[in-house]
Design a protein around this motif. Structure first.
Motif, short mmCIF file in Angstrom:
data_model
loop_
_atom_site.label_atom_id
_atom_site.label_comp_id
_atom_site.label_asym_id
_atom_site.label_seq_id
_atom_site.Cartn_x
_atom_site.Cartn_y
_atom_site.Cartn_z
N ILE A 19 0.97 -1.31 0.04
CA ILE A 19 0.00 0.14 -0.04
C ILE A 19 0.96 1.19 -0.11
O ILE A 19 1.82 1.38 0.92
CB ILE A 19 -0.93 0.12 1.35
N LEU A 22 -1.41 6.25 2.58
CA LEU A 22 -2.24 5.86 3.73
C LEU A 22 -1.25 5.67 5.16
O LEU A 22 -1.88 4.64 5.85
CB LEU A 22 -3.05 4.95 3.27
N GLN A 57 -13.61 5.02 -5.57
CA GLN A 57 -13.05 3.86 -6.20
C GLN A 57 -11.57 3.97 -6.44
O GLN A 57 -11.06 4.89 -6.89
CB GLN A 57 -13.70 3.75 -7.74
N GLY A 58 -10.87 2.66 -6.23
CA GLY A 58 -9.62 2.53 -6.75
C GLY A 58 -8.50 3.17 -5.81
O GLY A 58 -7.55 3.36 -5.84
N THR A 59 -9.05 3.63 -4.39
CA THR A 59 -8.15 4.41 -3.28
C THR A 59 -7.44 3.13 -2.63
O THR A 59 -7.00 3.85 -1.50
CB THR A 59 -8.90 5.28 -2.69
N GLY A 60 -7.69 2.12 -2.50
CA GLY A 60 -6.98 1.07 -1.84
C GLY A 60 -7.70 0.47 -0.75
O GLY A 60 -7.26 -0.42 0.31
N LYS A 61 -9.31 0.49 -0.59
CA LYS A 61 -10.11 -0.08 0.38
C LYS A 61 -9.68 -1.52 0.49
O LYS A 61 -9.64 -2.18 1.61
CB LYS A 61 -11.23 0.47 0.48
N ASN A 156 -18.03 3.56 -0.64
CA ASN A 156 -17.59 4.83 -1.55
C ASN A 156 -17.89 6.10 -1.24
O ASN A 156 -17.13 7.09 -1.55
CB ASN A 156 -18.12 4.45 -2.97
N HIS A 192 4.55 0.18 -7.76
CA HIS A 192 4.07 -0.52 -8.91
C HIS A 192 5.11 -0.73 -10.04
O HIS A 192 5.14 -1.80 -10.65
CB HIS A 192 2.74 0.02 -9.60
N GLY A 216 -5.21 5.48 -6.81
CA GLY A 216 -4.12 4.21 -6.92
C GLY A 216 -4.12 3.12 -7.90
O GLY A 216 -3.44 2.80 -8.70
N ALA A 217 -5.55 2.68 -8.36
CA ALA A 217 -5.78 2.00 -9.47
C ALA A 217 -5.54 2.21 -10.58
O ALA A 217 -4.84 1.78 -11.32
CB ALA A 217 -7.34 1.48 -9.26
P1 ATP Z 1 -13.38 0.03 -5.09
O1 ATP Z 1 -14.42 1.20 -4.23
O2 ATP Z 1 -13.70 0.41 -6.64
O3 ATP Z 1 -13.70 -1.25 -4.69
P2 ATP Z 1 -10.96 0.17 -3.75
O4 ATP Z 1 -10.69 1.31 -3.06
O5 ATP Z 1 -11.38 -1.11 -3.05
O6 ATP Z 1 -11.96 0.36 -4.93
P3 ATP Z 1 -8.71 -1.24 -4.52
O7 ATP Z 1 -9.76 -2.42 -5.18
O8 ATP Z 1 -8.01 -1.72 -3.10
O9 ATP Z 1 -9.62 -0.14 -4.50
O10 ATP Z 1 -7.65 -0.87 -5.68
C1 ATP Z 1 -7.33 -1.59 -6.98
C2 ATP Z 1 -5.90 -1.87 -7.17
O11 ATP Z 1 -5.33 -0.70 -7.36
C3 ATP Z 1 -5.38 -2.47 -5.96
O12 ATP Z 1 -5.19 -4.02 -5.86
C4 ATP Z 1 -3.85 -1.90 -6.20
O13 ATP Z 1 -3.23 -2.74 -6.93
C5 ATP Z 1 -4.14 -0.74 -6.69
N1 ATP Z 1 -3.95 0.57 -5.48
C6 ATP Z 1 -5.05 1.15 -5.25
N2 ATP Z 1 -4.53 2.10 -4.36
C7 ATP Z 1 -3.30 1.81 -3.78
C8 ATP Z 1 -2.24 2.44 -3.07
N3 ATP Z 1 -2.54 3.16 -2.03
N4 ATP Z 1 -1.16 2.01 -3.05
C9 ATP Z 1 -0.89 0.71 -4.17
N5 ATP Z 1 -1.68 0.40 -4.85
C10 ATP Z 1 -3.13 0.76 -4.81
#
Ligand code: ATP
Length: 262
Positions: A19, A22, A57-61, A156, A192, A216-217
Motif C-alpha cells: 500500500i 495511507l 473507487q480505486g483508493t486501496g480499500k 464509496n 507498482h 491508486g488503481a
Molecule cells: P472500489 O471502491 O472500486 O472497490 P478500492 O478502494 O477497494 O476500490 P482497490 O480494489 O483496493 O480499490 O484498488 C485496486 C488496485 O489498485 C489495488 O489492488 C492496487 O493494485 C491498486 N491500488 C489502489 N490504491 C493503492 C495504493 N494506495 N497503493 C498501491 N496500490 C494501490
C-alpha cells in the motif's frame, strides 16, 4: 457450522508494504494488531471491533482489507451484502445470523463487509424494512461481540451511509481515503514499477505532476499500459516517456466509466 452462502473466503498475499501512502491508516492498524495479543488481554485492552473505510473507487480499500487479513494471519471472509437480500421474506435475517455464526466459528478472522453503503443505504420502505432490520442485527452484534472477528467495512461515499453506522461504538475508527496526494502518488507509482522491474531507476516526479486526480488503481493501470507500449515497441524497460504516454489514456477510460456509471 455450515459455510454461509453469502460469505466468500478470500485467498490473498497482500501486505501493508503493497500500500502506497495511507500512513496514518497503516500505523493505526499496527497498533490494533498488537491489541489482539495475550499481553493486551492481560493489560485489559478490549478486542478491536473493526474499521470503516470510506473513499472513492480505486483508493486501496479492498487492498487494505486483504493486507490486514494476510499480515495478521487471519482468514478473510467477504460478505456480499447484496446476496443477503436475495430470496424469500425472512431469509435475510436468517442469512445474517448464519453469517455471524460462521464468522465467529472462524475467529480470529477478518469479516470484510464490501460496499456497505450500497447494501444498507437504500430506501428501507421499499423492502418492507428488511435492510433496516438486518443492519440493526449486525450493529447489535458488533456492539456486543466478544469474539476476535475484526470487521472491515468499505464504502464509496457517506451520502448513502445510514447514520447508525457512523455512530460511536460501532467501529473503532472511520477513515476517509482520499485520492492520493503528490507524495502518495510518488510512492504508489514507485511500488507498482518496482513490483514489475525491481532494478529500474527512472525519474518519476514528472509522472507525479501529470497524474493529479488519479486514484491508486489508475496509477497502477498507467504502469501496466506503459508496459504494453514497451512490449509492443520491443523496448526492454519501462521508461518515463512510455509512462507519460500512458497517462494520456487513463482520463479517457475514466470519462467512459463515469458515463457508463460503473
Ligand atoms: P472500489 O471502491 O472500486 O472497490 P478500492 O478502494 O477497494 O476500490 P482497490 O480494489 O483496493 O480499490 O484498488 C485496486 C488496485 O489498485 C489495488 O489492488 C492496487 O493494485 C491498486 N491500488 C489502489 N490504491 C493503492 C495504493 N494506495 N497503493 C498501491 N496500490 C494501490
Amino acid at each position: 457450522v455450515a459455510r454461509s452462502e453469502v460469505l466468500e473466503y478470500f485467498e490473498t498475499q497482500a501486505s501493508p508494504s503493497d500500500i502506497g501512502g495511507l500512513d496514518a491508516l497503516k500505523a493505526w492498524l499496527d497498533q490494533r494488531h498488537s491489541a489482539f495479543s495475550d499481553e493486551a488481554r492481560k493489560f485489559g485492552l478490549p478486542l478491536p471491533r473493526g474499521v470503516l473505510l470510506i473513499g472513492p473507487q480505486g483508493t486501496g480499500k479492498s487492498l487494505t482489507a486483504k493486507a490486514i487479513a494476510h499480515s495478521w494471519s487471519m482468514p478473510l471472509l467477504r460478505l456480499d451484502v447484496g446476496r443477503l437480500f436475495a430470496g424469500l421474506v425472512g431469509a435475510s435475517e436468517a442469512k445474517t445470523r448464519e453469517t455471524i455464526r460462521y464468522a465467529e466459528s472462524m475467529s480470529p478472522c477478518v469479516l470484510w463487509i464490501d460496499e456497505i453503503d450500497k447494501g444498507f443505504g437504500g430506501d428501507a420502505r421499499s423492502d418492507g424494512g428488511t435492510s433496516q432490520r438486518v443492519l440493526a442485527n449486525l450493529l447489535t452484534w458488533m456492539a456486543e461481540k466478544k469474539s476476535a472477528v475484526f470487521v472491515v467495512a468499505t464504502a464509496n461515499g457517506i451520502e448513502r451511509m445510514p447514520g447508525e453506522l457512523l455512530r460511536k461504538g460501532r467501529f473503532d475508527e472511520i477513515f476517509l481515503l482520499d485520492l492520493p496526494s503528490p507524495q502518495e502518488r510518488f510512492k504508489i507509482l514507485e511500488l507498482h514499477i518496482k513490483q514489475r522491474r525491481p532494478n529500474l531507476n527512472i525519474p518519476i516526479e514528472i509522472v507525479v505532476d501529470r497524474t493529479q486526480g488519479f486514484s491508486g488503481a489508475e496509477l497502477e493501470q498507467t504502469v501496466i499500459e506503459a508496459m504494453h507500449y514497451a512490449f509492443s515497441e520491443r523496448r526492454d524497460l519501462l521508461e518515463t516517456d512510455l509512462i507519460l504516454a500512458a497517462t494520456q489514456l487513463i482520463p479517457l477510460s475514466k470519462t467512459a466509466k463515469e458515463q457508463l456509471d460503473f
